[in-house]
Design a protein around this motif. Structure first.
Motif, PDB file in Angstrom:
ATOM      1  N   ALA A 199      -7.296  31.449 -26.741  1.00 51.81           N
ATOM      2  CA  ALA A 199      -7.782  30.641 -25.609  1.00 51.81           C
ATOM      3  C   ALA A 199      -6.570  30.161 -24.790  1.00 51.81           C
ATOM      4  CB  ALA A 199      -8.566  29.435 -26.118  1.00 51.81           C
TER       5      ALA A 199
ATOM      6  N   LEU B 235      -9.880  33.610 -21.811  1.00 49.03           N
ATOM      7  CA  LEU B 235     -10.044  34.073 -23.205  1.00 49.03           C
ATOM      8  C   LEU B 235      -9.558  35.527 -23.310  1.00 49.03           C
ATOM      9  CD1 LEU B 235     -13.642  32.749 -24.015  1.00 49.03           C
ATOM     10  CD2 LEU B 235     -11.511  31.871 -24.957  1.00 49.03           C
TER      11      LEU B 235
ATOM     12  N   ARG C 255      -5.235  27.431 -22.428  1.00 48.02           N
ATOM     13  CA  ARG C 255      -5.468  26.055 -21.963  1.00 48.02           C
ATOM     14  C   ARG C 255      -4.242  25.627 -21.148  1.00 48.02           C
ATOM     15  NH1 ARG C 255      -9.370  23.204 -24.918  1.00 48.02           N
ATOM     16  NH2 ARG C 255     -10.181  24.338 -26.739  1.00 48.02           N
TER      17      ARG C 255
ATOM     18  N   ILE D 175     -10.338  25.304 -21.297  1.00 48.92           N
ATOM     19  CA  ILE D 175      -9.985  26.715 -21.472  1.00 48.92           C
ATOM     20  C   ILE D 175     -10.102  27.405 -20.118  1.00 48.92           C
ATOM     21  CG2 ILE D 175     -10.682  28.879 -22.550  1.00 48.92           C
ATOM     22  CD1 ILE D 175     -11.660  27.239 -24.925  1.00 48.92           C
TER      23      ILE D 175
ATOM     24  N   TYR E 204     -18.643  35.047 -25.244  1.00 48.27           N
ATOM     25  CA  TYR E 204     -18.297  33.780 -25.869  1.00 48.27           C
ATOM     26  C   TYR E 204     -19.254  32.725 -25.342  1.00 48.27           C
ATOM     27  CZ  TYR E 204     -15.659  29.652 -27.238  1.00 48.27           C
ATOM     28  OH  TYR E 204     -15.301  28.447 -27.792  1.00 48.27           O
TER      29      TYR E 204
END
Lengths: 290, 226
Positions: free
Chosen positions: A222, A260, A224, A257, A193
């Motif tokens: 993602a 992932l 967060r 973030i 990414y």
């Protein structure tokens, strides 16, 4: 009947002036009496001379034709009057029959012509229909080719956009790549990414993704803070590679973030939370931008 | 030599050689050898013999010779042109089919042929029955023949014979001549003639007998006097 009685009637007998009974008696006697027979013969010769006394009338010329025609010498031009009289109805019937016959033949000929015209018209229509079908087939083929070309054009355009985007991402100096490694369900899978702060655009590049059913899709998540947000779903290409571009909306807040992951989700509905089947996850504890 | 006897030697010649010695042209036939036959000049008997071999030209020659006479006799008896034509055709067709019916030893061909026509016409007239007779009763002046005629047809062939019989008839008393003609050309019996003329039957019988006897005598006399 004796000879004396016979000879009283011999002259009228030769002229045919005796009645039937007297004639029969006379002939019976003449068969047996030579003298009376000779006398009767002599008077017969005299009586036969009478025919020569008749005034001669010229016979119609057709009579000779009839006589010679009657013996087959040539076909007579004139038939006997009695035959003419008796055959008038037959002649009329023959004329009518002939007229009907000719009419039927003409009618049949007309019908035949019309049928032939219809056959020709049908053949022409059949040719036209065949040509129309061929043209329609050709048109459909052309439409199919056009559709394929348009599809290929769209794919090409999409690929060009992707490549341009990737080129933009590649030349940016603030890239912070994040590596993702396949879990036990896809141990060979790998993804990277890349986030571009300048373009505010992220991209996920994957390889060796396992092929999946059409009912399942890959989805990037993602993390967060304490929230998990979907970044989009994607399908791998036949060679196992895949690309997903991510452009966050203005309200996609929630902090930076922190992680992932990629999961398998059902394609028939939009997933709000990642399922337990994690396919890829971040391998190194790196700080991802945004 | 009687009229009857005079015909016999000729009949023998006709039967044996097919030669008509009454006509000069006939004698040439026996000398003709293999020369092509001239149908125009050939004798009647020779032509009749050829009919047995289905020689159409012989029939045509006989018709050319006697067609008008056959037609005239038929017309004289029946009084109808179309019917006379039918009868004449039938006479020649009968001659074509059965030429053997003519016996050259019993008389000349032409008199035989005309008697056939007369008999056929009489039969036709009788077969038409009472209506025909009612419309054509005996006693009409039309039954009488003219004494001596100038024919519209060139009848030089039988001119002498015709003049002889016409003169012989002219010598008969009118009532005898009429009775004979009513019987011969009208086909009437003596009884019918008597009724038609309103005369006793015996009178009619006498007229017919005397008339025909006189006619025969005149013919023999004229023939022997030639």
């Amino acid at each position: 009947m004796d000879c004396e009685t016979v000879r009283e009637d011999i002259e009228p007998h030769t002229l045919g002036a005796l009645d039937n009974a007297a004639t029969r008696r006379m002939e019976a006697h003449l068969r047996t009496c030579t003298a009376c027979r000779d006398l009767a013969r002599a008077y017969t010769l005299t009586a036969d001379q009478l025919a020569l006394a008749v005034p001669v009338v010229k016979a119609p010329p057709r009579l000779k034709e009839r006589v010679l025609g009657g013996v087959g010498a040539f076909r007579p031009n004139v038939t006997p009057a009695t035959l003419v009289r008796t055959s008038r109805w037959w002649a009329a019937a023959a004329v009518l029959f002939l007229a009907f016959g000719i009419g039927a033949v003409v009618w049949a000929f007309t019908l035949s012509v019309q049928v032939n015209d219809l056959k020709d018209a049908n053949a022409a229509f059949a040719d036209l229909a065949q040509k129309d079908a061929e043209q329609r087939t050709t048109l459909l083929h052309l439409q199919s080719q056009l559709s394929t070309a348009q599809s290929q054009q769209r794919v090409l355009e999409s690929t060009l956009v992707d490549q341009a985007t990737l080129l933009g991402l590649a030349v940016e100096g603030d890239l912070i790549p994040t590596e993702l490694q396949g879990t036990t369900v896809a141990p060979d899978a790998q993804c990277r990414y890349i986030w571009s702060t300048r373009q505010s655009l992220g991209g996920l590049f994957c390889q060796k993704l396992p092929a999946i059913s059409f009912a399942i899709t890959y989805q990037l998540w993602a993390v967060r803070g304490d929230k998990v947000v979907s970044m989009g779903s994607f399908m791998p290409r036949p060679d196992g590679s895949a690309l997903l571009l991510y452009k966050p909306s203005g309200e996609s807040g929630g902090g930076p973030i922190t992680n992932l992951l990629v999961t398998w989700e059902s394609a028939s509905q939009i997933a709000r939370q990642p399922s337990a089947e994690v396919v890829l996850e971040r391998t190194l504890p790196q700080q991802a931008s945004r | 030599m009687s009229y009857l006897d005079a015909d016999e030697p000729l009949g023998i010649l006709r039967r044996r050689w097919g030669v008509n010695v009454n006509r000069g042209a006939e004698s040439q036939d026996s000398e003709a050898g293999d020369r092509p036959l001239d149908y125009v000049t050939a004798g009647d008997d020779r032509l009749v013999l050829l009919l047995a071999g289905r020689d159409v030209r012989a029939l045509e020659a006989l018709y050319d010779r006697y067609g008008d006479y056959v037609y005239s006799v038929s017309l004289r008896v029946v009084g109808d042109a179309q019917l006379a034509e039918d009868i004449a055709q039938e006479v020649f067709l009968r001659l074509w089919r059965r030429p053997d019916l003519f016996d050259a030893g019993r008389g000349r061909f032409v008199t035989w042929l005309l008697s056939v026509a007369r008999n056929k016409a009489i039969d036709e007239r009788r077969s038409r029955g009472r209506r025909f007779r009612h419309e054509n009763p005996p006693g009409f002046a039309s039954e009488d023949l003219p004494a001596v005629t100038e024919d519209p047809v060139d009848s030089a062939l039988l001119a002498d014979d015709r003049i002889v019989i016409q003169k012989a008839l002219a010598l008969l008393p009118a009532e005898q001549r009429l009775a004979i003609q009513l019987a011969y050309f009208g086909g009437y019996t003596q009884q019918e003639i008597a009724e038609g003329l309103k005369q006793p039957l015996g009178t009619v019988k006498t007229r017919i007998r005397l008339g025909l006897q006189k006619l025969r005598a005149v013919l023999i006399e004229q023939r022997d006097g030639r």
